[in-house]
Design a protein around this motif. Structure first.
Motif, PDB file in Angstrom:
ATOM      1  N   PHE A 199       0.842  -1.190   0.000  1.00  0.00           N
ATOM      2  CA  PHE A 199       0.000   0.000   0.000  1.00  0.00           C
ATOM      3  C   PHE A 199       0.881   1.245   0.000  1.00  0.00           C
ATOM      4  N   TYR A 230       0.712   5.355   0.929  1.00  0.00           N
ATOM      5  CA  TYR A 230      -0.046   6.398   1.596  1.00  0.00           C
ATOM      6  C   TYR A 230       0.686   7.722   1.452  1.00  0.00           C
ATOM      7  N   GLN A 233       0.865  11.424   3.610  1.00  0.00           N
ATOM      8  CA  GLN A 233       0.486  12.065   4.862  1.00  0.00           C
ATOM      9  C   GLN A 233       0.113  13.505   4.605  1.00  0.00           C
ATOM     10  N   LEU A 243      -3.732  10.237   7.145  1.00  0.00           N
ATOM     11  CA  LEU A 243      -3.123   9.430   6.101  1.00  0.00           C
ATOM     12  C   LEU A 243      -4.120   9.208   4.980  1.00  0.00           C
ATOM     13  N   PHE A 277       4.980  13.582   2.762  1.00  0.00           N
ATOM     14  CA  PHE A 277       5.598  12.399   3.348  1.00  0.00           C
ATOM     15  C   PHE A 277       4.855  11.188   2.807  1.00  0.00           C
ATOM     16  N   ILE A 280       4.362   7.124   2.664  1.00  0.00           N
ATOM     17  CA  ILE A 280       4.587   5.934   3.483  1.00  0.00           C
ATOM     18  C   ILE A 280       4.080   4.716   2.727  1.00  0.00           C
ATOM     19  N   PHE A 285       4.353  -1.154   8.324  1.00  0.00           N
ATOM     20  CA  PHE A 285       4.620   0.143   7.720  1.00  0.00           C
ATOM     21  C   PHE A 285       6.117   0.357   7.501  1.00  0.00           C
ATOM     22  N   PRO A 313       9.304   3.224   6.949  1.00  0.00           N
ATOM     23  CA  PRO A 313       9.672   4.421   7.713  1.00  0.00           C
ATOM     24  C   PRO A 313       9.272   5.723   7.042  1.00  0.00           C
ATOM     25  N   ARG A 332      10.364  11.498   2.837  1.00  0.00           N
ATOM     26  CA  ARG A 332       9.979  12.911   2.777  1.00  0.00           C
ATOM     27  C   ARG A 332      10.393  13.467   1.419  1.00  0.00           C
TER      28      ARG A 332
END
Lengths: 112, 113
Positions: free
Chosen positions: B34, B36, B38, B44, B91, B93, B104, B106, B109
């Motif tokens: 997945f 995501y 942020q 999220l 960010f 993820i 998840f 880390p 960025r």
């Protein structure tokens, strides 16, 4: 280096009882903490948050407690319902809009 | 516990260039990965779900031509932000699932100047 830890991979409770999910962190710069709930095949959804200026935040059946000296937070669900069965992720960041670090998650099962 | 890595952990790029972010499951085979993004105040947004060997499923509102996702193996998925713009700064993820648990990464960025 795992900065956010959820040491219990699973938790099973009876409907109506209290569920307590725990989370520990190592980075003393973290000052904003969140809990996410995730159902299978869906993205995590935000549940509740707390900033380090507080030690408790409550929203309905959900309460998050923060113990800064112990670098520990917990999520209490009272009363637990079968629909609460999901995986719960703890997350932390240094600053409310900074990058988050997630724990490994705890699978909660609430039995009818 | 299972480990998911992301590379790079941070990247700065110029507007108009493309950036590739890698997500790897280091000690298990991830049937599903997945991606995501942020947003402010920590929410999220699920961007897409990818299964190994098949096309990614994008969430509504996510441009598939802009955010290219490839899941070439059971341990690697990549997200390429094409023709990046400053509003793509965020960010990102990833997470990886072995059908039992989701882990998840880390995060990466991305800053577009």
């Amino acid at each position: 280096d795992q900065q956010v830890k959820q040491n219990s991979p699973s938790l099973s409770v009876q409907e109506g009882r209290i569920s307590i999910l725990n989370c520990d962190y190592t980075n003393s710069m973290f000052d904003y903490f969140l809990w996410y709930k995730k159902y299978p095949a869906e993205g995590p959804t935000f549940l509740i948050s707390i900033s380090s200026i507080k030690d408790k935040n409550e929203d309905g059946r959900f309460t998050v407690f923060l113990n800064k000296s112990a670098k520990h937070l917990s999520l209490h669900i009272v009363p637990s319902q079968p629909g609460d069965s999901a995986v719960y992720f703890c997350a932390a960041s240094a600053g409310v809009n900074n990058d988050m670090r997630f724990g490994a998650g705890t699978r909660l099962t609430v039995k009818p | 516990g299972a480990v998911v890595s992301q590379h790079p952990s941070w990247v700065i790029c110029k507007s108009g260039t493309s950036v590739k972010i890698e997500c790897r499951s280091l000690d298990f085979q991830a049937t599903t990965m997945f991606w995501y993004r942020q947003f402010p105040k920590q929410s999220l947004m699920l961007m897409a779900t990818s299964n190994e060997g098949s096309k990614a499923t994008y969430e509504q509102g996510v441009e598939k031509d802009k955010f290219l996702i490839n899941h070439a193996s059971l341990t690697l998925s990549t997200l390429t932000v094409t023709s990046a713009h400053p509003e793509d700064s965020s960010f990102y993820i990833c997470s990886a699932s072995n059908s039992y648990e989701q882990y998840f990464g880390p995060g990466t960025r991305l800053t577009v100047t």
